[in-house]
Design an enzyme around this catalytic site. Sequence first.
Site, PDB file in Angstrom:
ATOM      1  N   GLU A  18       2.416   1.677  -3.464  1.00  0.00           N
ATOM      2  CA  GLU A  18       1.447   1.948  -4.529  1.00  0.00           C
ATOM      3  C   GLU A  18       0.843   3.546  -4.384  1.00  0.00           C
ATOM      4  OE1 GLU A  18      -1.054  -2.358  -5.080  1.00  0.00           O
ATOM      5  OE2 GLU A  18      -2.013  -0.484  -4.142  1.00  0.00           O
ATOM      6  N   GLU A  19       0.696   4.090  -3.081  1.00  0.00           N
ATOM      7  CA  GLU A  19       0.371   5.359  -2.712  1.00  0.00           C
ATOM      8  C   GLU A  19       1.488   6.439  -3.154  1.00  0.00           C
ATOM      9  OE1 GLU A  19      -3.814   4.520  -0.136  1.00  0.00           O
ATOM     10  OE2 GLU A  19      -2.019   5.526   0.791  1.00  0.00           O
ATOM     11  N   GLU A  63       0.771  -1.274   0.044  1.00  0.00           N
ATOM     12  CA  GLU A  63      -0.084   0.100   0.133  1.00  0.00           C
ATOM     13  C   GLU A  63       0.988   1.313  -0.139  1.00  0.00           C
ATOM     14  OE1 GLU A  63      -2.985   0.830  -0.338  1.00  0.00           O
ATOM     15  OE2 GLU A  63      -3.839  -1.028  -0.449  1.00  0.00           O
TER      16      GLU A  63
END
Length: 374
Positions: free
Chosen positions: A251-252, A248
């Site tokens: 990805e962010e 996460e």
Amino acid sequence: MSSASKVLKSITYSIILLMFTRRLIARSNFAFAFQSTRTSSCNIIRSSSFINHRTHAMDSSNTHIMYKQHVSSLKSTTEPQTTNMLDENGNEYDWDKILPFQKNTHNSVKIVVPDEEQTSKEDDLYDADTFHNKLEATIATALQLKKTAIWLTVPMSRARLIEEASKSGFSFHHAEGHTATLSKWLLEDVESRIPTYATHQVGVGAVVINAKNEILCVREKRNNYRPWKVPGGLAELGEDLDTAVIREVYEETGIKCRFNSVLGVRHTHGSQFDRSDLYFVCRLEPIPINKEGDVPLPVPQEGEIEATCWVDFDEYRDMVYAEDPKVGHPMMKHIMKIVEQSDQYDIQKTIVTSVVPGRKPSPVYHAAIKSESS
């Protein structure tokens, strides 16, 4: 045959012919009477259908009527094709042939099919014979409105509509009580982000602090309750916490990290799909890109994250500690207290074997153990 028999046979045929002729005349008169009233009756039915359809659409403030108004507001955009609302043949959509839909989370829309007993047979928007065509038109409309997905709830009394929805690419998401929920992901060039259904969902958040005492923060494009938040999201089915939180963050923000420990767990209820939520806040450290320990600047994830940056740790701490209820963050205030103390108090991870035959080893998250003899 005698002459008397011939006369009797002739009279019998005449009687039968007379009865048949009278029946034909009666049917013709009925057909004429029906035809003479059909036009006025149909006009009344059409008028009633139009009113009922509009009433159904306007009962909710989030129906496709709102989207029709929204489309007209898109004229100032750089993509004029979204303002015309044309079908594949270049014709403007007939909004009366599109199923009513509502706004839903994550830029999706939702079609709620009412129970069969709640609609009249004369004015049934969800009639099985026309449902497929209306559903296809609704899908095309949602695509032009740049929606990510369509949700469809179908009661058991309308179960025959599920087959028609399947022909349009819908699949089961979950079922509960007397209602089945189907979904269709609309973005062909983006992998589906529709979450798997369960009683709980597992979320992860990451506290990532660099050598300059800066904490990695993001601001989402939607649902920003505070100026900044730590990166994170939902764990995927079968994904361990450490793998999920590392993924996460990358990805962010584009920042690669390694997992250290769990700082805390929040357990809430009534989240997405009215399910419970387990949110694990983890301590991560960024992986340097050189021997000097430098880490790259974060890059926001397209379509999800509006901004991301390294925020001074004291600035972030002051924000979550603020007494202003619109600024402070009670949960992250506790997490910051844990961050500032020694990491020996963090929740540790240990891989253990399972007593269930054939089950793979799994991680156990636990408080620090003083010694191996314990």
